[in-house]
Design a protein around this motif. Structure first.
Motif, PDB file in Angstrom:
ATOM      1  N   PRO A  25       0.571   5.602  -3.130  1.00 32.42           N
ATOM      2  CA  PRO A  25       1.432   4.610  -3.784  1.00 32.42           C
ATOM      3  C   PRO A  25       2.894   4.718  -3.355  1.00 32.42           C
ATOM      4  O   PRO A  25       3.669   3.774  -3.495  1.00 32.42           O
ATOM      5  CB  PRO A  25       1.278   4.930  -5.276  1.00 32.42           C
ATOM      6  N   SER A  86      13.414  -4.228   3.145  1.00 30.65           N
ATOM      7  CA  SER A  86      12.514  -3.633   2.134  1.00 30.65           C
ATOM      8  C   SER A  86      12.313  -4.680   1.047  1.00 30.65           C
ATOM      9  O   SER A  86      13.063  -5.662   0.970  1.00 30.65           O
ATOM     10  CB  SER A  86      13.149  -2.381   1.527  1.00 30.65           C
ATOM     11  N   MET A  87      11.346  -4.443   0.186  1.00 28.97           N
ATOM     12  CA  MET A  87      11.160  -5.361  -0.944  1.00 28.97           C
ATOM     13  C   MET A  87      12.394  -5.306  -1.834  1.00 28.97           C
ATOM     14  O   MET A  87      12.816  -6.330  -2.388  1.00 28.97           O
ATOM     15  CB  MET A  87       9.884  -4.963  -1.705  1.00 28.97           C
ATOM     16  N   THR A  88      12.991  -4.133  -1.971  1.00 31.28           N
ATOM     17  CA  THR A  88      14.192  -4.007  -2.805  1.00 31.28           C
ATOM     18  C   THR A  88      15.306  -4.903  -2.266  1.00 31.28           C
ATOM     19  O   THR A  88      15.936  -5.662  -3.016  1.00 31.28           O
ATOM     20  CB  THR A  88      14.676  -2.535  -2.825  1.00 31.28           C
ATOM     21  N   HIS A 115       8.509  -1.516 -11.353  1.00 30.47           N
ATOM     22  CA  HIS A 115       9.391  -0.698 -10.494  1.00 30.47           C
ATOM     23  C   HIS A 115      10.783  -1.318 -10.591  1.00 30.47           C
ATOM     24  O   HIS A 115      10.926  -2.543 -10.724  1.00 30.47           O
ATOM     25  CB  HIS A 115       8.860  -0.794  -9.065  1.00 30.47           C
ATOM     26  N   ALA A 117      12.854  -2.078  -8.517  1.00 33.35           N
ATOM     27  CA  ALA A 117      13.169  -3.080  -7.487  1.00 33.35           C
ATOM     28  C   ALA A 117      12.984  -4.503  -8.002  1.00 33.35           C
ATOM     29  O   ALA A 117      13.592  -5.446  -7.485  1.00 33.35           O
ATOM     30  CB  ALA A 117      12.281  -2.869  -6.260  1.00 33.35           C
ATOM     31  N   ALA A 166       0.888  -5.300 -10.133  1.00 39.44           N
ATOM     32  CA  ALA A 166       0.285  -3.999 -10.465  1.00 39.44           C
ATOM     33  C   ALA A 166       1.413  -2.981 -10.587  1.00 39.44           C
ATOM     34  O   ALA A 166       2.202  -2.825  -9.661  1.00 39.44           O
ATOM     35  CB  ALA A 166      -0.708  -3.553  -9.394  1.00 39.44           C
ATOM     36  N   ASN A 168       3.387   0.433 -10.500  1.00 37.58           N
ATOM     37  CA  ASN A 168       3.198   1.497  -9.500  1.00 37.58           C
ATOM     38  C   ASN A 168       2.991   2.879 -10.091  1.00 37.58           C
ATOM     39  O   ASN A 168       2.627   3.793  -9.370  1.00 37.58           O
ATOM     40  CB  ASN A 168       4.380   1.542  -8.509  1.00 37.58           C
ATOM     41  N   ASP A 193       6.114  -8.892  -8.048  1.00 35.10           N
ATOM     42  CA  ASP A 193       6.156  -7.705  -7.206  1.00 35.10           C
ATOM     43  C   ASP A 193       4.715  -7.341  -6.847  1.00 35.10           C
ATOM     44  O   ASP A 193       3.961  -6.867  -7.694  1.00 35.10           O
ATOM     45  CB  ASP A 193       6.833  -6.553  -7.962  1.00 35.10           C
ATOM     46  N   VAL A 195       3.978  -5.142  -4.407  1.00 31.49           N
ATOM     47  CA  VAL A 195       4.027  -3.963  -3.528  1.00 31.49           C
ATOM     48  C   VAL A 195       2.846  -3.024  -3.765  1.00 31.49           C
ATOM     49  O   VAL A 195       2.168  -2.611  -2.822  1.00 31.49           O
ATOM     50  CB  VAL A 195       5.366  -3.209  -3.681  1.00 31.49           C
ATOM     51  N   HIS A 196       2.594  -2.691  -5.024  1.00 35.24           N
ATOM     52  CA  HIS A 196       1.487  -1.761  -5.303  1.00 35.24           C
ATOM     53  C   HIS A 196       0.145  -2.501  -5.249  1.00 35.24           C
ATOM     54  O   HIS A 196      -0.848  -1.971  -4.754  1.00 35.24           O
ATOM     55  CB  HIS A 196       1.702  -1.122  -6.681  1.00 35.24           C
ATOM     56  N   SER A 216       5.313  -4.569   0.684  1.00 40.97           N
ATOM     57  CA  SER A 216       5.925  -3.639   1.626  1.00 40.97           C
ATOM     58  C   SER A 216       4.819  -3.051   2.498  1.00 40.97           C
ATOM     59  O   SER A 216       4.033  -2.230   2.007  1.00 40.97           O
ATOM     60  CB  SER A 216       6.624  -2.508   0.883  1.00 40.97           C
ATOM     61  N   TYR A 218       4.479  -0.658   4.440  1.00 40.43           N
ATOM     62  CA  TYR A 218       4.244   0.793   4.517  1.00 40.43           C
ATOM     63  C   TYR A 218       3.348   1.287   3.392  1.00 40.43           C
ATOM     64  O   TYR A 218       2.914   2.430   3.394  1.00 40.43           O
ATOM     65  CB  TYR A 218       5.574   1.576   4.550  1.00 40.43           C
ATOM     66  N   LYS A 219       3.080   0.421   2.406  1.00 40.35           N
ATOM     67  CA  LYS A 219       2.132   0.793   1.338  1.00 40.35           C
ATOM     68  C   LYS A 219       0.701   0.449   1.749  1.00 40.35           C
ATOM     69  O   LYS A 219      -0.243   0.778   1.051  1.00 40.35           O
ATOM     70  CB  LYS A 219       2.435   0.048   0.042  1.00 40.35           C
TER      71      LYS A 219
HETATM   72  C1  LIG Z   1       5.630  -1.501  -7.188  1.00 37.51           C
HETATM   73  C2  LIG Z   1       6.755  -1.298  -6.241  1.00 37.51           C
HETATM   74  N1  LIG Z   1       7.680  -2.261  -6.125  1.00 37.51           N
HETATM   75  C3  LIG Z   1       8.719  -2.159  -5.289  1.00 37.51           C
HETATM   76  C4  LIG Z   1       8.875  -1.045  -4.512  1.00 37.51           C
HETATM   77  C5  LIG Z   1      10.049  -0.984  -3.577  1.00 37.51           C
HETATM   78  O1  LIG Z   1       9.602  -1.300  -2.297  1.00 37.51           O
HETATM   79  P1  LIG Z   1      10.582  -1.100  -1.049  1.00 37.51           P
HETATM   80  O2  LIG Z   1      10.575   0.358  -0.721  1.00 37.51           O
HETATM   81  O3  LIG Z   1       9.972  -1.950   0.033  1.00 37.51           O
HETATM   82  O4  LIG Z   1      11.910  -1.592  -1.451  1.00 37.51           O
HETATM   83  C6  LIG Z   1       7.964   0.006  -4.595  1.00 37.51           C
HETATM   84  C7  LIG Z   1       8.136   1.235  -3.816  1.00 37.51           C
HETATM   85  O5  LIG Z   1       7.679   2.294  -4.170  1.00 37.51           O
HETATM   86  C8  LIG Z   1       6.865  -0.135  -5.477  1.00 37.51           C
HETATM   87  O6  LIG Z   1       5.931   0.823  -5.598  1.00 37.51           O
END
Ligand SMILES: Cc1ncc(COP(=O)(O)O)c(C=O)c1O
Length: 400
Positions: A25, A86-88, A115, A117, A166, A168, A193, A195-196, A216, A218-219
């Motif tokens: 994760p 990044s998503m952030t 998260h 972000a 989801a 994280n 979001d 990402v997860h 993202s 890289y996940k």
């Molecule tokens: C659910 C979730 N949202 C957002 C992020 C942030 O993603 P990024 O590193 O691409 O900014 C993460 C990173 O751990 C995440 O797990």
């Protein structure tokens, strides 16, 4: 042959170290094909995008191919795929853009499951514009976020609702299609979001009803870069800060500076890797992605069942991830033992399951865990039953 974990693992050079990775994760391990694609793109002829030279055409095609790969992964229009650092960073950028017309009296909604972000950018721009901030609560006992929790905080003044597909740290998967109906009924936008979620589910953004869906790579086996998707028509209606000579065309309007072409090549390779996880799957790349992710979900859920039964059987373990619908991610603590110590003791046995709040700081606080959080064990398609048993045995050996 269908999904085969040994064949999957063979493609990850880092797994040869013997470390059991439950830290997916935070970012998965990366298959060789992704590294090769990045290497080939950066060492091959490469210039700024264009059509005249071979080097320009190489840059152009990496962009087009990566948009198309992400469109297949998310089931969206490739013209609505925006790449960013990044998503952030993308979420701060979109919050700044959307906030251009916010004013006192407008409302912005964020969730305690998310998260940071998908929280702080909205909090900051609500503060800057004088808009009112509202919080979606979730049940800390179960980790469940109900549609009624969203209904309770939206109204005709709501501009944006930001919520995760989801969580994280808990893995909770809110019912996004139902939330989308509630959000759209009051005329607000839904910023999801993913990402997860994207690492664990067959994603169909169109069916979800999200206006924005971020993830993202890289996940999910790819490089460190962010992706935001939205309908091209929605992107056309938004006007981010940008340089004078940079294009007004969508989605490039939102992509500040030169894109990292080599990472985009890595994204395409990561999506192709996903599509190939079930080698027996056939048809279009989207069809192969769906078949492969379904197989990966079955594999992860059977491991998750073993992990969960093992944790539940340990009298000194508290597990916080109890939502009905969730990813195979468990957050837990051991009575009387500092989570950082658990993390370190596990690491000394080549079991990587870190501890912390993982930037889901509001979630950690809402669970009563303060800013310290707990231990997180998240599964990925390359995990095995033997690794689960190693994790459980290592936990049982940690003494207060
Ligand atoms: C659910 C979730 N949202 C957002 C992020 C942030 O993603 P990024 O590193 O691409 O900014 C993460 C990173 O751990 C995440 O797990």
């Amino acid at each position: 042959m269908a999904f085969n974990v040994d064949q999957i693992r063979d493609q990850f050079p880092s797994l040869k170290s013997g470390v059991a990775h439950f830290d997916g994760p935070g970012g998965t391990q990366t298959p060789e094909s992704v590294g090769t694609a990045i290497y080939q793109a950066i060492t091959g002829p490469l210039a700024n995008r264009g059509t005249t030279t071979e080097a320009e055409r190489a840059a152009e095609s990496t962009v087009i191919e990566a948009r198309s790969a992400m469109a297949d992964l998310l089931n969206v229009d490739a013209r609505g795929i925006v790449f960013g650092r990044s998503m952030t960073q993308l979420t701060f950028d979109f919050a700044r853009t959307l906030a251009q017309d916010w004013k006192p009296g407008d409302e912005v909604v964020v969730s305690k499951l998310d998260h940071d972000a998908n929280v702080r950018p909205w909090v900051r721009y609500a503060e800057k514009t004088g808009a009112t901030l509202r919080w979606i609560e979730f049940d800390p006992a179960t980790g469940h976020l109900d549609v009624s929790d969203v209904e309770a905080v939206v109204n005709e003044r709501t501009k944006v609702v930001a919520v995760t597909a989801a969580g994280n740290i808990l893995g909770t998967k809110p019912d996004i299609p139902a939330i989308a109906k509630v959000v759209h009924a009051v005329g607000a936008l839904l910023y999801v979001d993913g990402v997860h979620n994207t690492a664990h589910s067959v994603v169909d953004v169109a069916a979800m009803g999200a206006d924005f869906y971020g993830c993202s790579p890289y996940k999910f086996f790819g490089p460190h870069i962010g992706v935001m998707s939205a309908k091209p028509e929605l992107l056309e209606s938004l006007h981010p800060d940008k340089l004078l000579p940079s294009t007004e065309v969508v989605p490039e309007r939102f992509e500040l500076g030169t894109l990292p072409y080599e990472l985009l090549a890595g994204i395409t390779a990561a999506v192709d890797f996903i599509a190939g996880m079930d080698p027996s799957a056939s048809g279009s790349r989207r069809e192969r992605i769906v078949a492969s992710m379904e197989e990966a979900e079955v594999h992860e859920h059977s491991l998750s069942h073993r992990l969960r039964s093992g944790l539940d059987a340990m009298p000194n373990v508290t597990v916080y991830s109890n939502a009905r619908s969730k990813t195979p991610t468990e957050l837990f603590s051991l009575a009387g033992i500092d989570s950082q110590r658990i993390y370190q003791e596990l690491a000394s046995k080549k079991v990587n399951a870190p501890a912390g709040n993982f930037y889901a700081i509001e979630c950690s606080r809402h669970l009563g865990l303060g800013d310290g959080g707990a231990v997180r064990a998240g599964l990925a398609p390359y995990n095995t039953t033997e690794e689960i048993d190693r994790l459980l045995n290592a936990l049982s050996e940690i003494k207060a």
